[in-house]
Design an enzyme around this catalytic site. Structure first.
Site, PDB file in Angstrom:
ATOM      1  CG  ASP A 195      60.390  30.667 110.915  1.00  0.00           C
ATOM      2  OD1 ASP A 195      60.597  31.057 112.085  1.00  0.00           O
ATOM      3  OD2 ASP A 195      61.269  30.686 110.034  1.00  0.00           O
ATOM      4  CG  ASN A 220      60.234  34.310 107.763  1.00  0.00           C
ATOM      5  OD1 ASN A 220      61.193  34.494 107.026  1.00  0.00           O
ATOM      6  ND2 ASN A 220      60.160  33.289 108.586  1.00  0.00           N
TER       7      ASN A 220
END
Length: 161
Positions: A145, A150
């Protein structure tokens, strides 16, 4: 879960600084202060709807243990430990107070300076992220991801997955 009124036995070792800070799709994040270490940490608590299925709960724990096992790398947020407190999975990691890559893209700070400086900024972040990915892959861990939300941009422009 309201950490201030929860049954988590964190009050003796930790002080709540603020939170929840981010409400991600799977977890709430709190800024905590470890009293003995005199160090700020991030406490990540998975949302109950995310881990209500026992299989997902075990997957979450396993992923966190892999994160801890990665150890130290300058371009990966360090996960210190994972603990169970009264049935709650608590993930304690390095606190990175600056920003996410999404935020520095949105506020334009990634693109400050001359065209040459802008290129240096973008290439620097890209290289740092790739170094973190390369390290995790060598350790047998695939993030699955990677996205600007992130990637944290820590002090001095250090990018951390």
């Amino acid at each position: 879960m309201d950490i201030q009124t929860s049954n988590l036995a964190l009050r003796d070792d930790y002080e709540l600084i603020e939170g929840p800070i981010s409400l991600g799709s799977t977890s709430d994040v709190y800024r905590m202060r470890h009293k003995d270490w005199q160090q700020d940490m991030a406490l990540k608590l998975p949302r109950i709807e995310y881990i209500s299925d026992p299989r997902r709960r075990e997957d979450f724990r396993r992923e966190c243990c892999l994160w801890v096992d990665l150890g130290l790398h300058p371009h990966i947020v360090q996960c210190y430990y994972v603990q169970e407190h009264n049935g709650e999975t608590c993930v304690f990691s390095e606190w990175c107070s600056d920003s996410t890559l999404s935020a520095v893209i949105a506020n334009g700070s990634l693109y400050e300076g001359t065209p040459a400086q802008q290129l240096d900024n973008v290439l620097s972040v890209a290289l740092q992220v790739m170094l973190g990915i390369e390290y995790s892959h060598r350790c047998g861990v695939v993030h699955k991801d990677i996205k600007p939300d992130n990637i944290l941009i820590a002090e001095g422009g250090c990018a951390k997955i």
